[in-house]
Design a protein around this motif. Structure first.
Motif, PDB file in Angstrom:
ATOM      1  N   THR A  92      -5.356  -6.369  -3.485  1.00  0.00           N
ATOM      2  CA  THR A  92      -6.771  -6.037  -3.500  1.00  0.00           C
ATOM      3  C   THR A  92      -7.222  -5.790  -2.062  1.00  0.00           C
ATOM      4  N   ALA A  93      -8.525  -5.681  -1.843  1.00  0.00           N
ATOM      5  CA  ALA A  93      -9.071  -5.550  -0.489  1.00  0.00           C
ATOM      6  C   ALA A  93      -9.351  -6.943   0.073  1.00  0.00           C
ATOM      7  N   ALA A  94      -9.137  -7.112   1.369  1.00  0.00           N
ATOM      8  CA  ALA A  94      -9.371  -8.420   1.986  1.00  0.00           C
ATOM      9  C   ALA A  94     -10.832  -8.841   1.847  1.00  0.00           C
ATOM     10  N   HIS A  95     -11.758  -7.886   1.952  1.00  0.00           N
ATOM     11  CA  HIS A  95     -13.167  -8.292   1.902  1.00  0.00           C
ATOM     12  C   HIS A  95     -13.571  -8.800   0.527  1.00  0.00           C
ATOM     13  N   CYS A  96     -12.759  -8.528  -0.505  1.00  0.00           N
ATOM     14  CA  CYS A  96     -13.047  -9.086  -1.826  1.00  0.00           C
ATOM     15  C   CYS A  96     -12.885 -10.601  -1.858  1.00  0.00           C
ATOM     16  N   LEU A  97     -12.135 -11.141  -0.924  1.00  0.00           N
ATOM     17  CA  LEU A  97     -11.885 -12.578  -0.883  1.00  0.00           C
ATOM     18  C   LEU A  97     -12.775 -13.295   0.118  1.00  0.00           C
ATOM     19  N   SER A 214     -14.156  -2.010  -5.069  1.00  0.00           N
ATOM     20  CA  SER A 214     -13.337  -2.443  -3.928  1.00  0.00           C
ATOM     21  C   SER A 214     -12.039  -3.050  -4.441  1.00  0.00           C
ATOM     22  N   GLY A 215     -10.932  -2.700  -3.796  1.00  0.00           N
ATOM     23  CA  GLY A 215      -9.626  -3.179  -4.224  1.00  0.00           C
ATOM     24  C   GLY A 215      -8.907  -2.253  -5.180  1.00  0.00           C
ATOM     25  N   SER A 216      -9.580  -1.202  -5.665  1.00  0.00           N
ATOM     26  CA  SER A 216      -8.957  -0.260  -6.598  1.00  0.00           C
ATOM     27  C   SER A 216      -7.736   0.384  -5.963  1.00  0.00           C
ATOM     28  N   PRO A 217      -6.594   0.408  -6.662  1.00  0.00           N
ATOM     29  CA  PRO A 217      -5.375   0.962  -6.075  1.00  0.00           C
ATOM     30  C   PRO A 217      -5.383   2.480  -6.015  1.00  0.00           C
ATOM     31  N   TRP A 218      -4.782   3.022  -4.954  1.00  0.00           N
ATOM     32  CA  TRP A 218      -4.523   4.453  -4.802  1.00  0.00           C
ATOM     33  C   TRP A 218      -3.038   4.653  -5.120  1.00  0.00           C
ATOM     34  N   VAL A 219      -2.745   5.302  -6.224  1.00  0.00           N
ATOM     35  CA  VAL A 219      -1.372   5.390  -6.719  1.00  0.00           C
ATOM     36  C   VAL A 219      -0.885   6.831  -6.672  1.00  0.00           C
ATOM     37  N   THR A 220       0.325   6.999  -6.194  1.00  0.00           N
ATOM     38  CA  THR A 220       0.940   8.314  -6.127  1.00  0.00           C
ATOM     39  C   THR A 220       2.388   8.206  -6.594  1.00  0.00           C
ATOM     40  N   GLY A 221       3.055   9.345  -6.744  1.00  0.00           N
ATOM     41  CA  GLY A 221       4.476   9.371  -7.042  1.00  0.00           C
ATOM     42  C   GLY A 221       4.838   8.906  -8.428  1.00  0.00           C
ATOM     43  N   GLY A 231       4.388   3.926 -10.626  1.00  0.00           N
ATOM     44  CA  GLY A 231       3.879   4.662  -9.480  1.00  0.00           C
ATOM     45  C   GLY A 231       4.043   3.859  -8.206  1.00  0.00           C
ATOM     46  N   THR A 232       3.601   4.436  -7.113  1.00  0.00           N
ATOM     47  CA  THR A 232       3.640   3.777  -5.809  1.00  0.00           C
ATOM     48  C   THR A 232       2.216   3.630  -5.304  1.00  0.00           C
ATOM     49  N   VAL A 233       1.818   2.409  -4.984  1.00  0.00           N
ATOM     50  CA  VAL A 233       0.471   2.172  -4.485  1.00  0.00           C
ATOM     51  C   VAL A 233       0.482   2.338  -2.970  1.00  0.00           C
ATOM     52  N   VAL A 234      -0.402   3.197  -2.473  1.00  0.00           N
ATOM     53  CA  VAL A 234      -0.410   3.578  -1.058  1.00  0.00           C
ATOM     54  C   VAL A 234      -1.742   3.280  -0.381  1.00  0.00           C
ATOM     55  N   GLY A 235      -2.644   2.617  -1.094  1.00  0.00           N
ATOM     56  CA  GLY A 235      -3.943   2.279  -0.528  1.00  0.00           C
ATOM     57  C   GLY A 235      -4.754   1.480  -1.526  1.00  0.00           C
ATOM     58  N   VAL A 236      -5.858   0.900  -1.065  1.00  0.00           N
ATOM     59  CA  VAL A 236      -6.850   0.265  -1.935  1.00  0.00           C
ATOM     60  C   VAL A 236      -8.229   0.603  -1.387  1.00  0.00           C
ATOM     61  N   ILE A 237      -9.211   0.701  -2.251  1.00  0.00           N
ATOM     62  CA  ILE A 237     -10.564   0.957  -1.764  1.00  0.00           C
ATOM     63  C   ILE A 237     -10.993  -0.206  -0.882  1.00  0.00           C
ATOM     64  N   GLY A 238     -11.296   0.103   0.354  1.00  0.00           N
ATOM     65  CA  GLY A 238     -11.669  -0.885   1.362  1.00  0.00           C
ATOM     66  C   GLY A 238     -11.674  -0.191   2.705  1.00  0.00           C
ATOM     67  N   GLY A 239     -11.495  -0.948   3.767  1.00  0.00           N
ATOM     68  CA  GLY A 239     -11.436  -0.338   5.091  1.00  0.00           C
ATOM     69  C   GLY A 239     -12.805   0.048   5.608  1.00  0.00           C
TER      70      GLY A 239
END
Length: 271
Positions: A92-97, A214-221, A231-239
């Motif tokens: 997930t995203a760090a800010h979710c915690l 926030s924390g939603s996975p970005w999946v590719t491949g 799939g391959t997770v390459v990001g999460v909503i955050g940052g």
């Protein structure tokens, strides 16, 4: 910021909507046109994809909503299962915690829909965040892992499978976002092109990704030859802006060596 709070149960007031190509995109299009790009390619690079309610697929089952204490309290962020040796790891995203009001037990409910927990309720037993986030909230380190457990000793990856963890892609990669706006009871899915906006941040335009995503996975491949569509997770909503200040644009910290090291810490702890 796309984390739901008790004070802000829905999209924040004043969030920009996307009635068409905004002035910034028009300017970008003119600049790219001058550089030799076509107007269509310039605008499409930043036009939001359209989100829709996710179908009940193996990929969607790996994504779940995060709750505080009880499902009755409403979901506030999103997380997803990541393939690991211990088969008990979510991302997930760090800010979710970070929410000081979180208190008590944090729960992960994969495949959550309309008040139901089809694959069980999983407790966040241990959480792992990057030292850069812990020290000063570095937006390039807004990523977290959690080891989850259930009272019957089951493992979450055995129940729903898990996405591979990968490094963030090069510029203009197609990714799929799946997440839970706090205003709804079903996950949304959107596919669009992710772009790198800095060494540490990715950007994607997808409509309706409001608070709670926030924390939603970005999946590719995703391998279409694989029945489980791993799939391959390459990001999460955050940052940047803790995921974005509008519903139409989302960000992610780039997955690099720091995320790999964090994953290894979580795996060593049983994840």
């Amino acid at each position: 910021m796309k984390t739901a709070t008790a004070e802000a149960p829905g999209p924040a007031a004043g969030r920009r909507r996307w009635p068409g190509a905004p002035a910034g995109v028009v300017l970008l299009a003119s600049l790219l046109l001058a550089a030799g790009a076509t107007p269509t390619s310039a605008v499409l690079a930043h036009r939001p994809g359209t989100a829709h309610v996710s179908h009940r697929t193996p990929q969607a089952a790996r994504v779940g909503a995060l709750f505080r204490g009880s499902l009755a309290n409403g979901h506030f962020c999103t997380a997803s299962v990541v393939d690991s040796p211990g088969r008990s790891l979510v991302l997930t995203a760090a800010h979710c915690l970070d929410d000081p009001g979180a208190g008590g037990d944090l729960l992960f409910v994969p495949g959550y829909r309309n008040g139901t927990a089809p694959y069980g309720v999983w407790h966040l037993a241990r959480t792992f965040t990057d030292p850069r986030w812990d020290s000063d909230g570095d937006e390039d380190a807004d990523v977290a892992f959690a080891v989850v457990s259930r009272t019957d000793g089951a493992r979450v990856e055995d129940a729903v499978g898990g996405n591979r963890l990968g490094a963030s892609p090069a510029d203009h990669a197609r990714v799929r976002l799946t997440g839970y706006p706090d205003s709804g009871e079903e996950p949304l899915t959107c596919t669009n092109t992710a772009t790198r906006i800095s060494a540490g941040q990715l950007r994607i335009a997808c409509s309706s990704y409001s608070q709670g995503t926030s924390g939603s996975p970005w999946v590719t491949g995703t391998d279409r030859a694989d029945p489980a569509r791993t799939g391959t997770v390459v990001g999460v909503i955050g940052g940047h802006e803790q995921g974005g200040d509008t519903d139409e644009v989302s960000y992610s910290s780039v997955f690099g060596p720091g995320v790999t090291a964090l994953y290894r810490r979580a795996v060593a702890a049983g994840g």
